[in-house]
Design a protein around this motif. Sequence first.
Motif, mmCIF file in Angstrom:
data_model
loop_
_atom_site.group_PDB
_atom_site.id
_atom_site.type_symbol
_atom_site.label_atom_id
_atom_site.label_comp_id
_atom_site.label_asym_id
_atom_site.label_seq_id
_atom_site.Cartn_x
_atom_site.Cartn_y
_atom_site.Cartn_z
ATOM 1 N N MET A 13 17.558 -23.866 -4.403
ATOM 2 C CA MET A 13 16.199 -24.018 -3.904
ATOM 3 C C MET A 13 16.204 -24.388 -2.426
ATOM 4 O O MET A 13 15.399 -23.871 -1.635
ATOM 5 C CB MET A 13 15.453 -25.083 -4.710
ATOM 6 N N ARG A 14 17.104 -25.285 -2.033
ATOM 7 C CA ARG A 14 17.168 -25.691 -0.625
ATOM 8 C C ARG A 14 17.531 -24.508 0.269
ATOM 9 O O ARG A 14 16.923 -24.299 1.327
ATOM 10 C CB ARG A 14 18.196 -26.812 -0.455
ATOM 11 N N CYS B 111 17.070 -21.309 -0.290
ATOM 12 C CA CYS B 111 15.948 -20.369 -0.229
ATOM 13 C C CYS B 111 14.819 -20.915 0.644
ATOM 14 O O CYS B 111 14.204 -20.168 1.422
ATOM 15 C CB CYS B 111 15.434 -20.081 -1.637
ATOM 16 N N ARG B 112 14.556 -22.194 0.529
ATOM 17 C CA ARG B 112 13.475 -22.790 1.336
ATOM 18 C C ARG B 112 13.804 -22.702 2.826
ATOM 19 O O ARG B 112 12.948 -22.344 3.640
ATOM 20 C CB ARG B 112 13.269 -24.246 0.915
ATOM 21 N N LEU B 113 15.039 -23.014 3.201
ATOM 22 C CA LEU B 113 15.435 -22.964 4.602
ATOM 23 C C LEU B 113 15.392 -21.531 5.149
ATOM 24 O O LEU B 113 14.970 -21.293 6.280
ATOM 25 C CB LEU B 113 16.826 -23.555 4.789
ATOM 26 N N LYS C 209 13.461 -19.125 4.039
ATOM 27 C CA LYS C 209 12.048 -18.746 4.142
ATOM 28 C C LYS C 209 11.410 -19.372 5.386
ATOM 29 O O LYS C 209 10.656 -18.710 6.114
ATOM 30 C CB LYS C 209 11.321 -19.209 2.869
ATOM 31 N N GLU C 210 11.720 -20.626 5.635
ATOM 32 C CA GLU C 210 11.173 -21.303 6.813
ATOM 33 C C GLU C 210 11.666 -20.678 8.111
ATOM 34 O O GLU C 210 10.997 -20.765 9.148
ATOM 35 C CB GLU C 210 11.540 -22.793 6.776
ATOM 36 N N ALA D 162 15.145 -19.505 -7.973
ATOM 37 C CA ALA D 162 14.691 -20.077 -6.705
ATOM 38 C C ALA D 162 13.964 -19.037 -5.862
ATOM 39 O O ALA D 162 12.961 -19.342 -5.203
ATOM 40 C CB ALA D 162 15.887 -20.645 -5.939
ATOM 41 N N CYS D 163 14.443 -17.799 -5.874
ATOM 42 C CA CYS D 163 13.781 -16.732 -5.118
ATOM 43 C C CYS D 163 12.411 -16.421 -5.703
ATOM 44 O O CYS D 163 11.452 -16.158 -4.961
ATOM 45 C CB CYS D 163 14.650 -15.482 -5.094
ATOM 46 N N LYS E 237 10.471 -18.566 -7.114
ATOM 47 C CA LYS E 237 9.585 -19.681 -6.784
ATOM 48 C C LYS E 237 9.217 -19.714 -5.303
ATOM 49 O O LYS E 237 8.119 -20.153 -4.953
ATOM 50 C CB LYS E 237 10.252 -21.002 -7.187
ATOM 51 N N THR E 238 10.125 -19.288 -4.439
ATOM 52 C CA THR E 238 9.873 -19.385 -2.999
ATOM 53 C C THR E 238 9.325 -18.096 -2.396
ATOM 54 O O THR E 238 8.889 -18.091 -1.247
ATOM 55 C CB THR E 238 11.161 -19.772 -2.244
ATOM 56 N N ASP F 234 15.635 -34.927 1.187
ATOM 57 C CA ASP F 234 14.764 -33.803 0.829
ATOM 58 C C ASP F 234 14.101 -33.972 -0.535
ATOM 59 O O ASP F 234 13.268 -33.154 -0.921
ATOM 60 C CB ASP F 234 15.536 -32.483 0.878
#
Length: 828
Positions: free
Chosen positions: A309-310, A312-314, A316-317, A337-338, A340-341, A723
């Motif tokens: 998740m971390r 993928c979040r990074l 995406k950001e 994770a993909c 969800k993000t 986080d």
Amino acid sequence: MKKEDFNSEWQFVKGYVPSLKVLAMYGKQAQKITLPHDAMIHETRDENTKNGGATGFYPGGVYTYFKTFPVSQEWEEKTVILEFEGVYETAMVYVNGVLAKTNKNGYTNFYVDIARYLNFGEENEIKVVADNSSEENSRWYSGSGIYRGVSLYVGDPVQIPLNGVRITTEEADKDAAVVEISTMVANRSRKKEKLVVTVKFEDEEHQVYEDRVHLTSFAESQNTVHQKIAIEKPKLWNCETPHLYRCTIQIYAGEELLDEQELSYGIRKITLDALRGLRINGEPVKLRGTCIHHDHGILGAAAYEAAEMRKCRLLKEAGFNSVRSAHHPAGKAFLDACDKTGLLVMDELTDMWTIHKNNHDFAFSFLDEWQDMIKHMVDKDYNHACVILYSVGNEIQEIGTERGAEINRMLCNAFKELDATRFTTNGMNALNAAGAKVYPVMQELAPLIRKDAGEAGTNDNSGSNAINSFMKLMEGEAGDAFAVHPIVTEVLEESSESMDIIGFNYLTGRHLLEGELHPNKCVLGTETFPADIARLWKVVNSSKRVLGDFTWTGYDYLGEAGCGIFYYDGKSNFGSNYPDRTAYIGDIDLAGYRRPISFLREIVYGLRKEPYIAVERVDKYGKKCSKTPWMLKDNIASWTWRGYEGKPAVVDVYSDAQEVELFLNGKSLGRKAAGEAHGFTASFETCYEPGVLEAVSYQDGRETGRHLLCTAGEEVLLHVAADQKELRADGEDLCFLTMHLCDAKGTPDLYGKRRIHIEVEGAGTLAAFGNADPQSVESYDAPCWETYDGYALAAVRAGREKGEISVTIWMEGQEEQRQKILIPVNEK
């Protein structure tokens, strides 16, 4: 079938051990662990390992895992299956001493039917031998052991078999969606059953859509039930709003619930054509993509849900909307994770077919295993909204041959037969495909190669520069001439025609030509140079047929060590230089810090309007360093260079505006052109002077944005950010602690270096600690690390009991300034 987490209470032993009872005879003691577990990351790196820089000098080995668990007498009539989501490399699964399954592919999930080997009403033993001792089997850091999760499935005689539910979006727009749910129902008993199958779709507001059908299930039969649900005003899944519905399928006999399955599902419709390109729910999408390997840096290859998740979040950001799993099937936790993000996924089958890239790689087994690999991959991916593409290979060496074209067609067709809702591609590299035919092309293009080499500052064609000359066929003017050469067209022709999307690695110059050669096909940059983003994105935007690109790479990774390291000591890249550990080629480094190229990419994508300042390392000014096409500049967003006052400094300002102006302590250093016409970059040369460096961008004379860098004060403090505010007591949840140096005002100090200590007590443990230094020598198990570019990163892992984790962090020599962080650990 009922699914149970099977990750806890394992015992791990390095080396091969026949059973727990003879541990002492082997002079070994078992370590209690909770999966996932990467055995390789805990090995001592070895300069002499055959793996060399490919794995970051981590050696392979053989590892044994044990787990005992009680089996009820009631299970005697049930189906009992274990799923291993990933064991690297060869796995042998024993049940009560009997070999039940061997799996050769370290990236494919596999199932073991263990019912026939169980002792009912007793304790049973599972043993897994993970053999990764054949070194030189991977071109990147692979990890070792049971690095992904394990699940236990138990099913009654009437059941939904594994992978027995497939959900397909048939129609989707803002007004309505139609979703078909196909459910397999197995009756393994010897009697007929009158059943009802119900399906419910529920959103976060608890709006429920449902359907029910009747089924007469005869003894020892299997049926598939198809149900359609119409959803009014659906919440559609896309990259910006990745809405997920909860879908529940239940099987009843009268009032008795016999089986159920619950899963998340994103409603989205993907379409593709050469006139309109790729569309999701009718809206055009360009793929702002990155290739990524599967490791998590300091954690190794262990596939923790929180780590996936971390990452993928990074990503995406940082502006990415899509990822390519390089070069193997992605894990289930990553796909979750993909989903969800909102990251789109190109899932890749393999790195090789029948020709070796390493002495002991999967080419030995590919022809025997590919059908099972594709089936497992489709079963895993089908219900994930994020997956839009299947790649059948990466830089396959035989792709330009008649046999290679036949295999390519065979693989693409196999995917289409199992899943007609997604598209196929292949990451084709013309240098691999051309084989021996590349040498006459090199002779023909020699003047361009020499010209490009001269512009790069060297005409030496010996040693490492001979390799770089070869690589010139992948970049610059020579690269573009090679990309459109008739020989390249000849060797890629047949394979290009059998995939839905023509995928090219490092052939940007060919993208528009393909529109003429194959007007009904779309083209995708499946792998591209990071520094080429400005030119490449212009090509992407010039045609709807060109769908996007996947840079190499968005997130730094272990192995392929030294690919992007800036050597100032005469070493060459790709030279397997110890103690290199990481590729050092990511937009984001191992600590999660976004390097300047990440902001350049964001500007090129049109996602950032403010300018961005990147400073070439002042302490390296004027020094010669190695360079490959994967490297942009050795720069960093810092204006703190103690001891270099008055020394020359090169400053780049990235901007999409027409002009940028740079100020140093309020004094203008002039205006320069930027924007697309100038590669979105304006360069200034000045002398380092502590204070404030500020960039201002202008469009048509009007200011559009500012960015500034400040010199950090002399007092160095440590800032720590967590986080997660709390963790689950499941033994697997993680909290990442990002540490960076700053001054009293919070100004980052990326030039400073401090040794950081960490101590973890209570309801958790320290999973890993480290920094982003590609040449570090410490172990990620160590509780003390020095910062790199001002940063360090720790991962704290929850235990299986409720409580509180106490984390104490301090800089060496400043024990009196200890920081304590308390992390609650609650129920699952």
